[in-house]
Design an enzyme around this catalytic site. Structure first.
Site, PDB file in Angstrom:
ATOM      1  N   ASP A 132       0.852  -1.194   0.000  1.00 59.37           N
ATOM      2  CA  ASP A 132       0.000   0.000   0.000  1.00 59.37           C
ATOM      3  C   ASP A 132       0.884   1.239   0.000  1.00 59.37           C
ATOM      4  O   ASP A 132       2.048   1.179   0.433  1.00 59.37           O
ATOM      5  CB  ASP A 132      -0.850   0.033   1.283  1.00 59.37           C
ATOM      6  N   ARG A 182      -1.675  -0.152  -8.493  1.00 59.41           N
ATOM      7  CA  ARG A 182      -3.044   0.222  -8.115  1.00 59.41           C
ATOM      8  C   ARG A 182      -3.079   1.754  -8.091  1.00 59.41           C
ATOM      9  O   ARG A 182      -2.230   2.373  -7.429  1.00 59.41           O
ATOM     10  CB  ARG A 182      -3.395  -0.312  -6.726  1.00 59.41           C
TER      11      ARG A 182
HETATM   12  P1  FDA Z   1     -13.896  10.248  -3.871  1.00 54.97           P
HETATM   13  O1  FDA Z   1     -13.296  10.476  -2.541  1.00 54.97           O
HETATM   14  O2  FDA Z   1     -13.997  11.385  -4.825  1.00 54.97           O
HETATM   15  O3  FDA Z   1     -15.333   9.622  -3.643  1.00 54.97           O
HETATM   16  C1  FDA Z   1     -16.216   9.304  -4.713  1.00 54.97           C
HETATM   17  C2  FDA Z   1     -17.491   8.701  -4.131  1.00 54.97           C
HETATM   18  O4  FDA Z   1     -17.168   7.446  -3.529  1.00 54.97           O
HETATM   19  C3  FDA Z   1     -18.117   9.495  -2.988  1.00 54.97           C
HETATM   20  O5  FDA Z   1     -18.979  10.475  -3.487  1.00 54.97           O
HETATM   21  C4  FDA Z   1     -18.859   8.396  -2.253  1.00 54.97           C
HETATM   22  O6  FDA Z   1     -20.050   8.039  -2.926  1.00 54.97           O
HETATM   23  C5  FDA Z   1     -17.921   7.234  -2.354  1.00 54.97           C
HETATM   24  N1  FDA Z   1     -16.974   7.159  -1.191  1.00 54.97           N
HETATM   25  C6  FDA Z   1     -15.666   7.438  -1.210  1.00 54.97           C
HETATM   26  N2  FDA Z   1     -15.111   7.217   0.005  1.00 54.97           N
HETATM   27  C7  FDA Z   1     -16.119   6.805   0.798  1.00 54.97           C
HETATM   28  C8  FDA Z   1     -16.200   6.433   2.176  1.00 54.97           C
HETATM   29  N3  FDA Z   1     -15.128   6.416   2.974  1.00 54.97           N
HETATM   30  N4  FDA Z   1     -17.396   6.064   2.670  1.00 54.97           N
HETATM   31  C9  FDA Z   1     -18.504   6.042   1.871  1.00 54.97           C
HETATM   32  N5  FDA Z   1     -18.477   6.399   0.565  1.00 54.97           N
HETATM   33  C10 FDA Z   1     -17.317   6.767   0.035  1.00 54.97           C
HETATM   34  N6  FDA Z   1      -5.195   5.449  -0.323  1.00 54.97           N
HETATM   35  C11 FDA Z   1      -3.872   5.612  -0.086  1.00 54.97           C
HETATM   36  O7  FDA Z   1      -3.433   6.728   0.183  1.00 54.97           O
HETATM   37  N7  FDA Z   1      -3.028   4.528  -0.134  1.00 54.97           N
HETATM   38  C12 FDA Z   1      -3.458   3.281  -0.458  1.00 54.97           C
HETATM   39  O8  FDA Z   1      -2.665   2.339  -0.511  1.00 54.97           O
HETATM   40  C13 FDA Z   1      -4.851   3.105  -0.725  1.00 54.97           C
HETATM   41  N8  FDA Z   1      -5.366   1.884  -1.040  1.00 54.97           N
HETATM   42  C14 FDA Z   1      -6.652   1.781  -1.470  1.00 54.97           C
HETATM   43  C15 FDA Z   1      -7.155   0.577  -1.953  1.00 54.97           C
HETATM   44  C16 FDA Z   1      -8.424   0.511  -2.513  1.00 54.97           C
HETATM   45  C17 FDA Z   1      -8.910  -0.787  -3.073  1.00 54.97           C
HETATM   46  C18 FDA Z   1      -9.243   1.690  -2.567  1.00 54.97           C
HETATM   47  C19 FDA Z   1     -10.608   1.663  -3.197  1.00 54.97           C
HETATM   48  C20 FDA Z   1      -8.788   2.856  -2.020  1.00 54.97           C
HETATM   49  C21 FDA Z   1      -7.517   2.927  -1.455  1.00 54.97           C
HETATM   50  N9  FDA Z   1      -7.059   4.113  -0.917  1.00 54.97           N
HETATM   51  C22 FDA Z   1      -5.705   4.227  -0.645  1.00 54.97           C
HETATM   52  C23 FDA Z   1      -7.993   5.214  -0.580  1.00 54.97           C
HETATM   53  C24 FDA Z   1      -8.109   6.236  -1.680  1.00 54.97           C
HETATM   54  O9  FDA Z   1      -6.915   6.981  -1.758  1.00 54.97           O
HETATM   55  C25 FDA Z   1      -9.288   7.198  -1.444  1.00 54.97           C
HETATM   56  O10 FDA Z   1      -9.082   7.888  -0.248  1.00 54.97           O
HETATM   57  C26 FDA Z   1     -10.643   6.522  -1.390  1.00 54.97           C
HETATM   58  O11 FDA Z   1     -10.742   5.497  -2.323  1.00 54.97           O
HETATM   59  C27 FDA Z   1     -11.765   7.540  -1.697  1.00 54.97           C
HETATM   60  O12 FDA Z   1     -11.584   8.078  -2.968  1.00 54.97           O
HETATM   61  P2  FDA Z   1     -12.491   7.709  -4.252  1.00 54.97           P
HETATM   62  O13 FDA Z   1     -11.570   7.393  -5.367  1.00 54.97           O
HETATM   63  O14 FDA Z   1     -13.458   6.678  -3.938  1.00 54.97           O
HETATM   64  O15 FDA Z   1     -13.161   9.101  -4.677  1.00 54.97           O
END
Ligand code: FDA
Length: 304
Positions: A132, A182
């Site tokens: 990660d 990723r």
């Molecule tokens: P964004 O934050 O713009 O959210 C888009 C939509 O997704 C929101 O409107 C909501 O509907 C939904 N959503 C997002 N987060 C939510 C929550 N917590 N609860 C409910 N709904 C939510 N980061 C990092 O710094 N290092 C890492 O190694 C990883 N690893 C990782 C693995 C995987 C499989 C995922 C999916 C994410 C990570 N992350 C991560 C976290 C990533 O950086 C990020 O903070 C979250 O995925 C939220 O961003 P989104 O891309 O979903 O978009």
């Protein structure tokens, strides 16, 4: 602004103690975390695998205090790999780890020795291990670690964060290396000197890096719950002849289950990131900080 406030407040010791010791938080915690034990986590992973998902298990833990603690983490990860190898669903399950759990704060050499031992153990059962990505002070060191280790042990890859200005150049380096990436937006609090601050900029960089990975990356993981981003990338992949088997979507356990199922039903590979273990506090606060609605959910639980 919301994110900054939540992450700063959550790091205060009295807040930490209150959240960890109040049973009322438990239902909210279990929404994001599969359980305390390996057995519970494997049960959840097998259920998800039966439903047609892939899974990555994350045994929660980061920033260990000393070399001995890093060794204990390594040993428990090796046990996890062994338990996965005994599952009938092992081909659908891999693991994610944090290099600070393997001793990155104690030195690159400490973390590298532990990481190599874990990768060698995982290679024996054909298990992929992803490092990660943590806060920006570790980004370059993590990428360099992958560059050093991957030529000997290629069952690994890492994560790049589109909020960092450096994301595009790291994508180029890891595509050249041939290791899996990723792509995420990024979950830590980062200053303007290293990271975009607005959602529009983070999203634009995400799309640019994702398109590069879809065209040239080795089985990239597009990790987001952002439906607008997902729709744009679905159209991009179709327009450019990128077959769904050449990449996977990744989402977090308990978040946008509807979207996870929709992509799976469209014939795409979808991997769910399933965290477990007792060291859940930092992971939990990063999830709360991502969405005001999560905090409202907690407040509603209190009122009820
Ligand atoms: P964004 O934050 O713009 O959210 C888009 C939509 O997704 C929101 O409107 C909501 O509907 C939904 N959503 C997002 N987060 C939510 C929550 N917590 N609860 C409910 N709904 C939510 N980061 C990092 O710094 N290092 C890492 O190694 C990883 N690893 C990782 C693995 C995987 C499989 C995922 C999916 C994410 C990570 N992350 C991560 C976290 C990533 O950086 C990020 O903070 C979250 O995925 C939220 O961003 P989104 O891309 O979903 O978009």
């Amino acid at each position: 602004m919301f994110r900054t406030t939540i992450l700063r407040t959550a790091s205060l010791p009295p807040v930490k103690a209150a959240v960890k010791n109040t049973p009322l938080f438990r239902p909210v915690v279990t929404r994001f975390i599969a359980g305390d034990t390996v057995e519970e986590a494997i049960q959840v992973a097998e259920r998800l695998a039966d439903e047609g998902f892939f899974v990555t298990l994350d045994q929660l833990g980061e920033n260990v205090a000393d070399v001995e603690a890093a060794t204990r983490e390594l040993e428990s990860y090796v046990r996890l790999v062994d338990q996965i190898s005994q599952s009938s669903r092992r081909s659908q399950i891999n693991i994610s780890i944090k290099l600070t759990a393997l001793g990155l704060d104690q030195g690159d050499d400490v973390a590298e020795a532990n990481f190599r031992r874990l990768l060698a153990a995982a290679q024996a059962s054909d298990t992929f291990v992803r490092a990660d990505m943590e806060a920006s002070e570790y980004t370059e060191r993590t990428v360099q670690m992958i560059e050093r280790v991957f030529p000997d042990l290629d069952n690994t890859g890492t994560v790049l964060q589109s909020y960092l200005y450096s994301c595009g150049s790291h994508v180029d380096r890891l595509v050249r290396l041939g290791s899996r990436v990723r792509l995420v937006k990024g979950a830590y609090l980062e200053p303007e000197s290293v990271a975009y601050q607005s959602k529009a900029d983070v999203d634009a960089n995400y799309l640019e890096c994702a398109k590069k990975l879809l065209l040239r990356g080795r089985y990239p993981a597009i990790a987001t719950h952002d439906e607008a981003v997902i729709n744009e990338l679905l159209a991009f992949a179709a327009d450019n002849g990128v077959h769904p088997g050449r990449f996977e979507w990744q989402m977090l356990y308990g978040i946008r289950r509807d979207l996870q199922a929709k992509l799976r039903d469209m014939g795409h590979n979808v991997r769910i990131y399933v965290p477990f273990g007792s060291a859940w506090y930092p992971y939990f606060t990063r999830r709360l900080a991502e969405r005001p609605a999560n905090l409202l959910f907690i407040l509603r639980s209190f009122v009820k």
